[in-house]
Design an enzyme around this catalytic site. Structure first.
Site, PDB file in Angstrom:
ATOM      1  N   PRO A  12       7.603  16.340  -9.429  1.00 41.93           N
ATOM      2  CA  PRO A  12       8.990  16.748  -9.239  1.00 41.93           C
ATOM      3  C   PRO A  12       9.838  15.760  -8.438  1.00 41.93           C
ATOM      4  O   PRO A  12       9.372  15.184  -7.454  1.00 41.93           O
ATOM      5  CB  PRO A  12       8.880  18.078  -8.484  1.00 41.93           C
ATOM      6  N   ASN A  13      11.065  15.621  -8.906  1.00 42.26           N
ATOM      7  CA  ASN A  13      12.132  14.829  -8.296  1.00 42.26           C
ATOM      8  C   ASN A  13      11.980  13.323  -8.504  1.00 42.26           C
ATOM      9  O   ASN A  13      12.880  12.562  -8.150  1.00 42.26           O
ATOM     10  CB  ASN A  13      12.277  15.146  -6.789  1.00 42.26           C
ATOM     11  N   ARG A  20      18.446   7.965  -5.139  1.00 45.02           N
ATOM     12  CA  ARG A  20      18.617   8.598  -3.834  1.00 45.02           C
ATOM     13  C   ARG A  20      17.523   8.080  -2.909  1.00 45.02           C
ATOM     14  O   ARG A  20      16.472   7.639  -3.373  1.00 45.02           O
ATOM     15  CB  ARG A  20      18.419  10.121  -3.930  1.00 45.02           C
ATOM     16  N   TYR A  25      12.040   5.330  -0.924  1.00 43.77           N
ATOM     17  CA  TYR A  25      11.363   5.144  -2.215  1.00 43.77           C
ATOM     18  C   TYR A  25      11.761   3.859  -2.943  1.00 43.77           C
ATOM     19  O   TYR A  25      11.247   3.597  -4.032  1.00 43.77           O
ATOM     20  CB  TYR A  25      11.628   6.360  -3.106  1.00 43.77           C
ATOM     21  N   ASN A  76       1.251  10.439  -9.721  1.00 41.52           N
ATOM     22  CA  ASN A  76       1.997  10.707  -8.494  1.00 41.52           C
ATOM     23  C   ASN A  76       2.463  12.162  -8.598  1.00 41.52           C
ATOM     24  O   ASN A  76       3.474  12.452  -9.247  1.00 41.52           O
ATOM     25  CB  ASN A  76       3.195   9.762  -8.368  1.00 41.52           C
ATOM     26  N   ALA A  79       5.661  16.328  -4.614  1.00 41.55           N
ATOM     27  CA  ALA A  79       5.483  17.432  -3.654  1.00 41.55           C
ATOM     28  C   ALA A  79       4.289  18.323  -3.996  1.00 41.55           C
ATOM     29  O   ALA A  79       3.693  18.933  -3.098  1.00 41.55           O
ATOM     30  CB  ALA A  79       6.756  18.260  -3.588  1.00 41.55           C
ATOM     31  N   GLU A 100      -4.670   8.576  -7.562  1.00 42.60           N
ATOM     32  CA  GLU A 100      -3.481   9.232  -6.983  1.00 42.60           C
ATOM     33  C   GLU A 100      -2.593   8.153  -6.365  1.00 42.60           C
ATOM     34  O   GLU A 100      -3.084   7.298  -5.621  1.00 42.60           O
ATOM     35  CB  GLU A 100      -3.975  10.209  -5.905  1.00 42.60           C
ATOM     36  N   HIS A 102       1.082   7.310  -4.265  1.00 39.59           N
ATOM     37  CA  HIS A 102       2.306   7.688  -3.547  1.00 39.59           C
ATOM     38  C   HIS A 102       3.078   6.428  -3.221  1.00 39.59           C
ATOM     39  O   HIS A 102       2.499   5.462  -2.693  1.00 39.59           O
ATOM     40  CB  HIS A 102       1.977   8.456  -2.262  1.00 39.59           C
ATOM     41  N   ARG A 109       4.480   9.845   7.619  1.00 39.82           N
ATOM     42  CA  ARG A 109       5.596  10.790   7.495  1.00 39.82           C
ATOM     43  C   ARG A 109       5.221  12.151   8.093  1.00 39.82           C
ATOM     44  O   ARG A 109       4.277  12.236   8.879  1.00 39.82           O
ATOM     45  CB  ARG A 109       6.007  10.874   6.015  1.00 39.82           C
TER      46      ARG A 109
HETATM   47  O1  CA2 Z   1       5.639   8.871  -1.724  1.00 38.46           O
HETATM   48  C1  CA2 Z   1       5.519   9.489  -2.793  1.00 38.46           C
HETATM   49  O2  CA2 Z   1       5.403   8.936  -3.881  1.00 38.46           O
HETATM   50  C2  CA2 Z   1       5.594  11.012  -2.783  1.00 38.46           C
HETATM   51  O3  CA2 Z   1       4.630  11.492  -3.715  1.00 38.46           O
HETATM   52  C3  CA2 Z   1       7.007  11.367  -3.226  1.00 38.46           C
HETATM   53  C4  CA2 Z   1       7.299  12.859  -3.154  1.00 38.46           C
HETATM   54  C5  CA2 Z   1       6.908  13.440  -1.808  1.00 38.46           C
HETATM   55  O4  CA2 Z   1       7.070  14.847  -1.828  1.00 38.46           O
HETATM   56  C6  CA2 Z   1       5.472  13.103  -1.434  1.00 38.46           C
HETATM   57  O5  CA2 Z   1       5.205  13.621  -0.154  1.00 38.46           O
HETATM   58  C7  CA2 Z   1       5.273  11.605  -1.424  1.00 38.46           C
HETATM   59  C8  CA2 Z   1       8.787  13.106  -3.375  1.00 38.46           C
HETATM   60  C9  CA2 Z   1       9.296  12.584  -4.669  1.00 38.46           C
HETATM   61  C10 CA2 Z   1      10.768  12.691  -4.649  1.00 38.46           C
HETATM   62  O6  CA2 Z   1      11.291  11.518  -5.200  1.00 38.46           O
HETATM   63  C11 CA2 Z   1      12.576  11.202  -4.917  1.00 38.46           C
HETATM   64  C12 CA2 Z   1      12.962   9.960  -5.299  1.00 38.46           C
HETATM   65  C13 CA2 Z   1      14.236   9.553  -5.025  1.00 38.46           C
HETATM   66  C14 CA2 Z   1      15.122  10.410  -4.412  1.00 38.46           C
HETATM   67  C15 CA2 Z   1      14.718  11.674  -4.066  1.00 38.46           C
HETATM   68  C16 CA2 Z   1      13.441  12.077  -4.317  1.00 38.46           C
END
Ligand code: CA2
Length: 153
Positions: A12-13, A20, A25, A76, A79, A100, A102, A109
């Site tokens: 997700p996201n 963003r 990221y 990946n 969340a 996996e 990230h 974090r």
């Molecule tokens: O660091 C990572 O790749 C995560 O898997 C990213 C997840 C986060 O919940 C994990 O703890 C770590 C969040 C992905 C959201 O991606 C976004 C990308 C750009 C803007 C907003 C969110």
């Protein structure tokens, strides 16, 4: 011969990647990541299916599909890493390597990001290497496939 098809799954996201929170990221979009994965896959002799979904059930359905046809998964779970027993259970039915990934260093974090259900199944975990982590994941899967192929003769 084991399949050289690899599923690259995104949770997700991640569709917002590059749009963003670039300080966390980076600036690459998910389309950029897909392009780089496809280029490396061609070099490594891998075929890839690249997917993203915001829905847990869709990610689980792709893992089920991978069970039938794929020789590895780079995932990946975003969340869902920290919450989803359903994704862990699905990955536990998959018999080939799982890496996996990230983008951020989750250990630097918030503490809720330090626990991963997916790590209970993953054969390798890459965190904090930016979007390059996907490429490391593909290289690792290719290396594991090569070892398995050699063993099989
Ligand atoms: O660091 C990572 O790749 C995560 O898997 C990213 C997840 C986060 O919940 C994990 O703890 C770590 C969040 C992905 C959201 O991606 C976004 C990308 C750009 C803007 C907003 C969110």
């Amino acid at each position: 011969m084991t399949s050289r098809l690899v599923f690259v799954l995104n949770g997700p996201n991640l569709n917002l990647l590059g749009k963003r929170q670039p300080h966390i990221y980076g600036h690459e979009t998910l389309a950029d990541v897909e392009r780089d994965c496809r280029a490396l896959a061609a070099e490594l002799g891998l075929e890839i299916r690249f997917h993203q979904s915001n829905a847990e059930h869709q990610l689980i359905d792709w893992i089920h599909e991978a069970r039938e046809i794929a020789g590895g998964i780079v995932m990946n779970p975003a969340a869902y890493t920290h919450t989803s027993v359903g994704i862990l259970d699905a990955l536990n039915t998959f018999d080939a390597p799982v890496i996996e990934v990230h983008i951020s260093n989750v250990h630097k974090r918030e503490s809720f990001r330090h626990h991963s259900y997916v790590s209970l199944r993953a054969d390798g975990v890459i965190a904090g290497c930016g979007t390059q982590g996907y490429l490391f994941g593909l290289r690792r899967i290719a290396a594991l496939m090569d070892v398995a192929a050699k063993k099989a003769g």
